[in-house]
Design an enzyme around this catalytic site. Structure first.
Site, mmCIF file in Angstrom:
data_model
loop_
_atom_site.group_PDB
_atom_site.id
_atom_site.type_symbol
_atom_site.label_atom_id
_atom_site.label_comp_id
_atom_site.label_asym_id
_atom_site.label_seq_id
_atom_site.Cartn_x
_atom_site.Cartn_y
_atom_site.Cartn_z
ATOM 1 N N GLN A 142 0.830 -1.205 0.000
ATOM 2 C CA GLN A 142 0.000 0.000 0.000
ATOM 3 C C GLN A 142 0.862 1.252 0.000
ATOM 4 O O GLN A 142 1.748 1.401 0.846
ATOM 5 C CB GLN A 142 -0.897 -0.008 1.239
ATOM 6 C CG GLN A 142 -1.745 1.238 1.425
ATOM 7 C CD GLN A 142 -2.742 1.076 2.564
ATOM 8 O OE1 GLN A 142 -3.660 0.265 2.496
ATOM 9 N NE2 GLN A 142 -2.549 1.832 3.627
ATOM 10 N N GLY A 143 0.613 2.176 -0.919
ATOM 11 C CA GLY A 143 1.344 3.432 -1.000
ATOM 12 C C GLY A 143 0.449 4.613 -0.676
ATOM 13 O O GLY A 143 0.045 5.357 -1.580
ATOM 14 N N SER A 201 0.641 6.533 2.990
ATOM 15 C CA SER A 201 1.294 7.478 3.897
ATOM 16 C C SER A 201 2.565 8.072 3.294
ATOM 17 O O SER A 201 3.266 7.435 2.506
ATOM 18 C CB SER A 201 1.647 6.792 5.216
ATOM 19 O OG SER A 201 0.483 6.397 5.903
ATOM 20 N N SER A 258 4.379 -1.376 4.149
ATOM 21 C CA SER A 258 4.645 -2.708 4.700
ATOM 22 C C SER A 258 4.877 -3.733 3.601
ATOM 23 O O SER A 258 4.093 -3.831 2.657
ATOM 24 C CB SER A 258 3.470 -3.157 5.577
ATOM 25 O OG SER A 258 3.313 -2.295 6.678
ATOM 26 N N GLU A 269 -10.976 -2.324 5.499
ATOM 27 C CA GLU A 269 -9.957 -2.645 6.492
ATOM 28 C C GLU A 269 -10.554 -3.193 7.776
ATOM 29 O O GLU A 269 -9.889 -3.871 8.544
ATOM 30 C CB GLU A 269 -9.134 -1.393 6.797
ATOM 31 C CG GLU A 269 -7.807 -1.661 7.443
ATOM 32 C CD GLU A 269 -6.945 -0.414 7.510
ATOM 33 O OE1 GLU A 269 -5.708 -0.551 7.556
ATOM 34 O OE2 GLU A 269 -7.492 0.702 7.509
ATOM 35 N N ASN A 285 -4.659 6.917 17.786
ATOM 36 C CA ASN A 285 -5.767 7.045 18.742
ATOM 37 C C ASN A 285 -6.346 8.450 18.732
ATOM 38 O O ASN A 285 -7.561 8.640 18.890
ATOM 39 C CB ASN A 285 -5.281 6.700 20.157
ATOM 40 C CG ASN A 285 -5.318 5.204 20.426
ATOM 41 O OD1 ASN A 285 -5.501 4.393 19.507
ATOM 42 N ND2 ASN A 285 -5.149 4.820 21.675
#
Length: 392
Positions: free
Chosen positions: A128-129, A131, A163, A246, A370
């Protein structure tokens, strides 16, 4: 809300368990119980292909694309039995749980034919690209640029926290394709092959000694124009659709992995006598209660069929499990005591419980911090005024 399973579903559970346990105690016993994502990567790619060969890779997908057309309950059952068997984390989790469902929802027929069979078969690994160094939880601030050059997209920029990019074949990338645009406008969603001169992947070593994360640099990297999902400028819509997948049925499998970790903590407490400490027993009981509440909450979330309303369970689930697991890691170290701070491995490799503590420090950061989750709960769930943004 459905809390039990029918006889037919329990029969499916038996089928799943028998196959998975047979694999984990047979041909693939060498990868059973692995808790880090980079260990034995090539062997785990073989495991992905084994899952695909027996139609266990993406059970919820339509049979046409390599799945089993499994019901929601059957998907939950498979996720639970997968974790219970000790099978390793999926190195193609991004492809199976995010890229594939996004293609099914937004891709053209040609794109589905191009990508889905190889994802299902374990031949194509996705990462996944999203961030960037200055655009983590604030995804709308991405600066990676894309421009159309005849029949190709040309991309330059940097992504971070990608990741398993170092073992992946393809990456989906959110790029800014409208000059001068800000926020969620002007973004486009592209699928790019990683093995090309314009892309460089650099590993980032983590606190637990693993190197799952990477920086990914794009320098005039290219992909065909028809690798765009959706239309030009629709990248935000596609990205939000992807992120909605997700919080899917894999949450129940995730909880089964948590169950395994808690059971190991209980066993360690009994073995070293720390279970005689009333405070440790109280914390273990609190962890048990929290895990059961999460299960009921996840079942409630997955049982929701009214998508016209904001699902409070979905908004709170990430902060719930992340905070719970961070506390679980602290409990693990308190149970182990000083012996949990030493490893016999010269390569900074840790057993399950110390690794749990180290890795869980990131749980409250990735996938939405959070703090971000609290904003979502306040603004979307409770209808409170939006927090002031700097781009106003």
């Amino acid at each position: 809300m459905k809390l039990g399973f029918s006889p037919e579903e329990e029969s499916f559970r038996k089928e799943c368990a028998e196959w998975l346990n047979g694999q984990m105690n047979g041909e693939f016993k060498d990868i059973k119980g692995i808790t880090t994502l980079t260990a034995k990567a090539e062997r785990r790619k073989e495991w992905e292909q084994q899952l695909g060969a027996h139609n266990w890779s993406c059970v919820g997908w339509p049979e046409k694309w390599g799945g089993r057309g499994a019901t929601l309950a059957e998907q939950v059952i498979f996720a639970e039995e997968y974790a219970r068997s000790g099978a390793p984390g999926r190195v193609n989790h991004i492809g199976i749980e995010l890229a594939g469902p996004t293609l099914l929802a937004f891709g053209t027929e040609e794109q589905k034919q191009r990508f889905l069979p190889d994802i299902a078969a374990g031949r194509t690994i996705f990462c996944q690209g999203f961030s960037e160094p200055n655009a983590g939880s604030d995804l709308a601030s991405v600066r990676t640029k894309g421009r159309l050059d005849k029949d190709e997209w040309v991309v330059s920029g940097q992504k971070i926290w990608t990741s398993l990019a170092h073992i992946s074949d393809w990456i989906f990338v959110v790029t800014r394709t409208e000059e001068g645009s800000t926020g969620p406008k002007g973004l486009t969603f592209l699928m790019m092959e990683l093995d090309q001169p314009g892309i460089e992947v650099r590993g980032i070593e983590q606190i637990n000694g693993d190197a799952e994360f990477n920086e990914t640099f794009f320098d005039e990297a290219r992909c065909p124009a028809d690798s765009m999902i959706g239309g030009i400028g629709e990248g935000w819509k596609i990205a939000m659709g992807l992120l909605s997948f997700e919080r899917g049925v894999s949450t129940l499998g995730q909880q089964m992995a948590f169950r395994n970790e808690l059971d190991e903590i209980i066993a360690a407490a009994r073995a070293n006598g720390s279970a005689n400490d009333p405070l440790i027993r109280q914390r273990i009981a609190k962890a048990e209660i929290g895990l059961r509440l999460m299960r009921y909450g996840a079942l409630r979330m997955l049982s929701n069929t009214d998508h016209s309303k904001v699902d409070g369970a979905a908004l709170t689930y990430k902060i719930q499990w992340a905070s719970w697991r961070r506390s679980l890691g602290e409990l693990a170290m308190d149970v182990l005591g000083q012996f949990g701070e030493v490893t016999e491995s010269p390569n900074y490799e840790w057993d399950t419980l110390p690794n749990l503590f180290l890795y869980s420090r990131a749980d409250t950061i990735y996938g939405g911090t959070n703090q971000i989750q609290r904003n979502l709960i306040a603004e979307r769930g409770l209808g409170m005024p939006r927090e002031p943004r700097g781009d106003k």
